[in-house]
Write a protein that holds these residues in place. Structure first.
Motif, PDB file in Angstrom:
ATOM      1  N   ASP A  71      48.873  37.462  39.060  1.00 53.61           N
ATOM      2  CA  ASP A  71      48.107  36.958  37.385  1.00 53.61           C
ATOM      3  C   ASP A  71      46.445  36.361  38.060  1.00 53.61           C
ATOM      4  N   ASP A  72      47.286  35.545  39.361  1.00 55.35           N
ATOM      5  CA  ASP A  72      45.486  34.354  39.987  1.00 55.35           C
ATOM      6  C   ASP A  72      45.376  35.485  39.857  1.00 55.35           C
ATOM      7  N   LEU A  73      45.238  36.254  40.489  1.00 52.05           N
ATOM      8  CA  LEU A  73      44.003  37.916  41.148  1.00 52.05           C
ATOM      9  C   LEU A  73      43.383  38.496  39.820  1.00 52.05           C
ATOM     10  N   MET A  74      43.939  38.916  38.555  1.00 51.61           N
ATOM     11  CA  MET A  74      43.213  38.975  37.118  1.00 51.61           C
ATOM     12  C   MET A  74      42.769  38.200  37.052  1.00 51.61           C
ATOM     13  N   LYS A  77      38.894  37.311  37.651  1.00 49.17           N
ATOM     14  CA  LYS A  77      37.552  38.205  37.474  1.00 49.17           C
ATOM     15  C   LYS A  77      37.456  38.721  38.556  1.00 49.17           C
ATOM     16  N   PHE A  78      37.611  38.937  39.378  1.00 45.48           N
ATOM     17  CA  PHE A  78      36.437  40.296  40.245  1.00 45.48           C
ATOM     18  C   PHE A  78      37.406  40.968  40.370  1.00 45.48           C
ATOM     19  N   ILE A  79      38.673  41.736  39.979  1.00 44.99           N
ATOM     20  CA  ILE A  79      39.347  43.030  40.551  1.00 44.99           C
ATOM     21  C   ILE A  79      39.313  43.323  38.477  1.00 44.99           C
ATOM     22  N   PRO A  80      39.581  44.957  39.120  1.00 43.51           N
ATOM     23  CA  PRO A  80      39.097  45.458  37.538  1.00 43.51           C
ATOM     24  C   PRO A  80      40.662  44.887  36.887  1.00 43.51           C
ATOM     25  N   TYR A  81      40.793  45.395  35.988  1.00 43.15           N
ATOM     26  CA  TYR A  81      42.513  44.988  35.277  1.00 43.15           C
ATOM     27  C   TYR A  81      43.256  46.436  35.142  1.00 43.15           C
ATOM     28  N   LEU A  98      45.960  46.043  46.931  1.00 39.65           N
ATOM     29  CA  LEU A  98      45.423  45.785  46.206  1.00 39.65           C
ATOM     30  C   LEU A  98      43.581  46.862  46.933  1.00 39.65           C
ATOM     31  N   ASN A  99      43.324  47.745  46.175  1.00 40.05           N
ATOM     32  CA  ASN A  99      42.374  48.820  46.452  1.00 40.05           C
ATOM     33  C   ASN A  99      41.101  48.132  44.999  1.00 40.05           C
ATOM     34  N   PHE A 100      40.243  48.417  45.201  1.00 35.40           N
ATOM     35  CA  PHE A 100      39.262  48.374  44.450  1.00 35.40           C
ATOM     36  C   PHE A 100      38.059  48.246  45.012  1.00 35.40           C
ATOM     37  N   ILE A 101      36.920  48.866  43.707  1.00 36.23           N
ATOM     38  CA  ILE A 101      34.934  48.252  44.808  1.00 36.23           C
ATOM     39  C   ILE A 101      34.663  46.851  44.278  1.00 36.23           C
ATOM     40  N   LEU A 102      34.543  45.846  44.726  1.00 38.90           N
ATOM     41  CA  LEU A 102      33.313  44.965  44.224  1.00 38.90           C
ATOM     42  C   LEU A 102      31.448  45.334  44.971  1.00 38.90           C
ATOM     43  N   GLU A 103      30.923  45.849  43.593  1.00 37.94           N
ATOM     44  CA  GLU A 103      29.512  46.262  44.234  1.00 37.94           C
ATOM     45  C   GLU A 103      29.335  47.402  45.419  1.00 37.94           C
ATOM     46  N   GLU A 104      28.831  47.178  46.224  1.00 32.36           N
ATOM     47  CA  GLU A 104      28.888  48.803  47.335  1.00 32.36           C
ATOM     48  C   GLU A 104      29.884  47.984  47.727  1.00 32.36           C
ATOM     49  N   PHE A 105      30.718  47.790  48.704  1.00 30.88           N
ATOM     50  CA  PHE A 105      32.029  47.772  49.381  1.00 30.88           C
ATOM     51  C   PHE A 105      33.441  47.891  48.761  1.00 30.88           C
TER      52      PHE A 105
END
Length: 173
Positions: A71-74, A77-81, A98-105
């Motif tokens: 919940d804290d991560l979601m 607002k920097f992690i996609p839902y 959890l794996n995702f993209i943040l800008e180019e990283f």
């Protein structure tokens, strides 16, 4: 010695480190994760990253309260839902990634019910940093070349240092 528990050192690092710092600050990642004692671990902090290397954020997470963590991560607002959550078992212990993209990283958030400074990712990074400091630029470039060939970091160190089990042996250094 660099204080890897903070990210200030990235401000004066190489171009990729400076850019990582900008992105992490822009999205207030460490501020939003502060309850979980986050540390940036892996190859970027010790300058042996290659194209496509991710930013490994390790956290101390009691998985009895994993819903609060998620919940804290979601809500941060920097992690996609629609991020995929996985629960690997490492050394017999349930963890969360959890794996995702943040800008180019590419970003990997890894949570384990253990203080971040006692997690293997941090301990490996500290050992690898010390080795890189001792062995110099030529050794560092050999590690990077092995990584470009698809060899993971710990096995690359193991190959160059003749370590039988690099994941365990690095922890002893």
């Amino acid at each position: 010695m660099i204080d890897f528990t903070r990210i200030d050192y990235l401000k004066t690092g190489n171009e990729r480190q400076k850019r990582a710092y900008e992105v992490l600050i822009k999205y207030r990642v460490f501020e939003k994760l502060k309850l979980y004692s986050p540390i940036l671990a892996g190859t970027v902090p010790i300058e042996i990253d290659i194209a496509g290397s991710d930013l490994d954020l390790i956290c101390e997470v009691n998985l009895e309260f994993e819903e609060e963590f998620l919940d804290d991560l979601m809500f941060s607002k920097f992690i996609p839902y629609d991020v995929e959550v996985e629960y690997p078992i490492i050394n017999g212990e349930k963890c969360i990634t959890l794996n995702f993209i943040l800008e180019e990283f590419p970003i990997e958030i890894f949570g384990q019910n253990k203080p971040t400074t006692q997690q293997n990712a941090y301990l490996h990074m500290i050992a690898e940093h010390k080795i890189l400091q001792e062995k110099g630029e030529e050794f560092k470039h050999k590690i990077i070349e092995l990584k470009k060939q698809g060899i993971k970091t710990e096995p690359a160190f193991g190959m160059l240092m003749n370590l039988e089990n690099p994941y365990e042996d690095l922890l002893k250094l």
